[in-house]
Design an enzyme around this catalytic site. Structure first.
Site, short mmCIF file in Angstrom:
data_model
loop_
_atom_site.label_atom_id
_atom_site.label_comp_id
_atom_site.label_asym_id
_atom_site.label_seq_id
_atom_site.Cartn_x
_atom_site.Cartn_y
_atom_site.Cartn_z
N SER A 1 0.83 -1.19 0.00
CA SER A 1 0.00 0.00 0.00
C SER A 1 0.87 1.24 0.00
O SER A 1 2.08 1.17 0.19
CB SER A 1 -0.91 0.00 1.22
OG SER A 1 -0.14 0.24 2.39
N LYS A 2 0.22 2.38 -0.21
CA LYS A 2 0.99 3.59 -0.41
C LYS A 2 1.82 3.99 0.81
O LYS A 2 2.87 4.61 0.67
CB LYS A 2 0.09 4.73 -0.84
CG LYS A 2 -1.04 5.05 0.12
CD LYS A 2 -1.89 6.14 -0.52
CE LYS A 2 -2.98 6.61 0.44
NZ LYS A 2 -3.77 7.69 -0.15
N ARG A 3 1.36 3.60 1.98
CA ARG A 3 2.11 3.97 3.18
C ARG A 3 3.40 3.14 3.34
O ARG A 3 4.26 3.48 4.11
CB ARG A 3 1.23 3.77 4.42
CG ARG A 3 0.14 4.77 4.57
CD ARG A 3 0.59 6.05 5.26
NE ARG A 3 1.35 6.92 4.39
CZ ARG A 3 2.53 7.42 4.70
NH1 ARG A 3 3.12 7.11 5.81
NH2 ARG A 3 3.16 8.22 3.86
N PHE B 1 6.09 4.29 -5.63
CA PHE B 1 5.41 5.10 -6.62
C PHE B 1 6.37 5.43 -7.74
O PHE B 1 7.58 5.54 -7.50
CB PHE B 1 4.90 6.40 -6.01
CG PHE B 1 3.77 6.19 -5.06
CD1 PHE B 1 2.47 6.18 -5.51
CD2 PHE B 1 4.02 5.97 -3.72
CE1 PHE B 1 1.42 5.96 -4.64
CE2 PHE B 1 2.97 5.75 -2.84
CZ PHE B 1 1.67 5.74 -3.31
#
Length: 505
Positions: free
Chosen positions: A259-261, A271
């Site tokens: 996930s992005k975290r 990313f």
RNA sequence: GGCCCGUUCGUCUAGGGGUUAGGACGCAGGAUUUUCAUUCCUGAAACACGGGUUCGAUUCCCGUACGGGCUGCCA
């Protein structure tokens, strides 16, 4: 065979996560391998989650990787518009058609009522059973339905899932997958705000855009049965695209999907590009800013869940297009391994064309305030490329090409420096400065001769020169480094260093 | 909980009824290198478990365990 058409359909809710890039890549590869079309479609049907700048980010990321859409917002194409928010009326027409044919119905339950139902029964599902209890055009008297509709109090349209059917479809990666329709809920197709949900929009658009193959993440596998039902309801079953559900990219510690975290948590990018969100929590460093070459990132991503069946590991985009096949995509989830990614980057830096690297390294150096000539930079790159895993390391590990050493490895100085020899070393520095040609060869020859004349050992001299010039024992070939730095700079650094060494020990 | 998907070295993976289970990253050791890095060599390291089927299963089938996904008027 008809021309292949594939789409990458991200939602502009923020930065595009690396798993999304891989999905885009596989879609691109399959399309290009068969001379097909690669479409970018923006799935912006959730107005509450829309993030300005996200679409631009997605495009910039795709372009950075070289995955140029043939059709999409801003890219042209005869099947537009390519933003779902701009196709609103179509979805309304198609759901009306479904209501008409009895495959969908109006539902008037409020969010609170639904929440209450879920509270009462944690396993609540809006299925055939619940359908009869809830407020909708199937359970309410016709008059009441008309009244509610005319009042415009807000309603949604739901898919009427048939009972007692087995829905079977072929997945290109997983083979046959089957669902019992009794397990399926009546998905909302059109929301109260008039926007479609993903389920409706993706089916309608894939058909209207004549998409032939859907490659998407495994998180969509469960809802594919609903999509199949929709194709049937529309009478499009014959033109249903082929499905391929990709294994998820997992966190490095193996707990859940990436996930992005996780980027911040593990200290590496997840990313493609950096993203500046509203808060620091929502801001990330990208592969690009971390110092990755797009080719390396693509290569790494391509092998995350796919393999060519040979032992080749390094692939250009063109080679990937050639070698790719859906059949060789893996089924199981894939751990994100930053070390492997870095290795790819290092390989690409080592092999990259010097002038290509020049354009990438120049801004890295400029960011620290130095703008040397291209020839100097080329020499620098040749000396440093085997020692830089990321572009940033050209600076971190080679800053001394641009400014004096910040310090001299004190342990090494203490170990090797003999204060009584300062005069001797100053003499060497003088001799080097006086060389006719300040080239690596002549510096080397003069130094070796000096060592012999004075009865010294290589190990007593060379480390001191290296330390004097670079401050560290880690660096490129000493004499070539000296040649690149130039006569005056080397002489100045050496004299200063020999003076400082005396004070360090 | 229910449904769906998955499970070969730490990680990414090849393979497939009889193999010394192959490669890559990482790790360890060594060679080359005046340093570091590169390069090269070597090494440790895997078929989740239990039942079948079979002369023979890591490979096929079924269970179990474990992992993951979905279970929203999010995608």
């Amino acid at each position: 065979m008809e021309k292949m058409r594939l789409r990458f359909a991200p939602s502009p809710t923020g930065a595009l996560h690396i798993g999304g890039v891989r999905t885009a890549l596989y879609n691109y590869l399959l399309a290009k391998k068969h001379g097909g079309t690669f479409i970018l479609r923006i799935e912006d049907t959730d107005q509450t989650r829309y993030v300005p700048g996200a679409e631009a980010y997605i495009k910039e990321a795709l372009e950075w990787f070289g995955l140029l859409p043939d059709e999409g917002p801003g890219y042209g194409g005869a099947h537009g518009p390519y933003r779902q928010s701009e196709r609103k009326e179509r979805y309304q027409e198609y759901t009306a058609q479904l209501v008409e044919s009895g495959h969908a119905y109006y539902a008037f339950d409020t969010s609170d009522e639904l929440a209450a139902a879920r509270e009462k029964d944690p396993n609540f599902k809006y299925d055939a059973g619940a359908r009869r209890q809830m407020k909708n055009s199937l359970s309410l008297p016709e008059e009441e339905v008309k009244r509610l509709l005319s009042e415009g109090g807000g309603h949604v349209i739901r898919l009427k899932v048939p009972e007692n059917e087995t829905i079977v479809f072929q997945d290109k990666i997983r083979g046959q997958v089957a669902f019992d329709s009794n397990e399926l809920d009546d998905k909302v197709l059109l929301k109260a705000d008039g926007m479609p949900t993903y389920h409706l929009a993706n089916v309608v658009d894939d058909r209207l855009m004549e998409v032939t193959h859907v490659i998407r993440g495994e998180e969509w596998l469960s809802s594919t049965a609903h999509h199949v039902l929709l194709y049937r309801a529309f009478g499009w079953e014959g033109q249903m695209p082929a499905f391929a559900h990709l294994p998820l990219i997992l966190r490095p510690d193996g707990k859940g999907k990436l996930s992005k975290r996780d980027g911040a948590r593990f200290g590496f990018p997840v990313f493609p590009l950096s993203w500046q969100g509203e808060t620091e929590e929502d801001s990330f460093t990208g592969f690009r800013e971390y110092g990755f070459l797009p080719e390396a990132a693509i290569n790494f991503l391509a092998l995350l869940g796919w393999n060519p069946g040979t032992e080749q590991e390094i692939f250009s985009l063109e080679e990937l297009v050639e070698a790719f096949s859906v059949e060789r995509i893996n089924k199981s989830g894939t751990r994100f391994d930053i070390d492997k990614a870095k290795w790819f980057n290092q390989q690409y830096i080592i092999k990259a064309d010097t002038d290509y690297l020049l354009e990438k390294v120049k801004p890295v150096i400029a960011a620290h305030g130095y703008e040397p000539g291209d020839d100097f930079l080329r020499g620098f790159i040749e000396l440093m490329r085997e020692r830089a895993v990321t572009l940033g390391e050209f600076w971190e590990n080679g800053y001394f090409f641009f400014e004096e050493p910040r310090d001299y490895d004190p342990k090494m100085v203490r170990k090797r420096w003999d204060s009584g020899r300062k005069a001797l070393f100053d003499e060497l520095a003088g001799q080097l400065e006086g060389l006719d040609n300040f080239t690596a060869d002549s510096i080397k020859a003069r130094t070796e001769a000096f060592i012999q004349e004075k009865g010294l050992k290589f190990g007593e001299v060379l480390p001191m020169l290296r330390l004097g010039v670079a401050g560290t024992m880690q660096g490129p070939a000493l004499f070539e480094m000296m040649e690149l730095l130039g006569r005056a700079e080397v002489a100045r650094r050496l004299r200063k260093a020999f003076h400082q060494f005396n004070e360090l020990i």
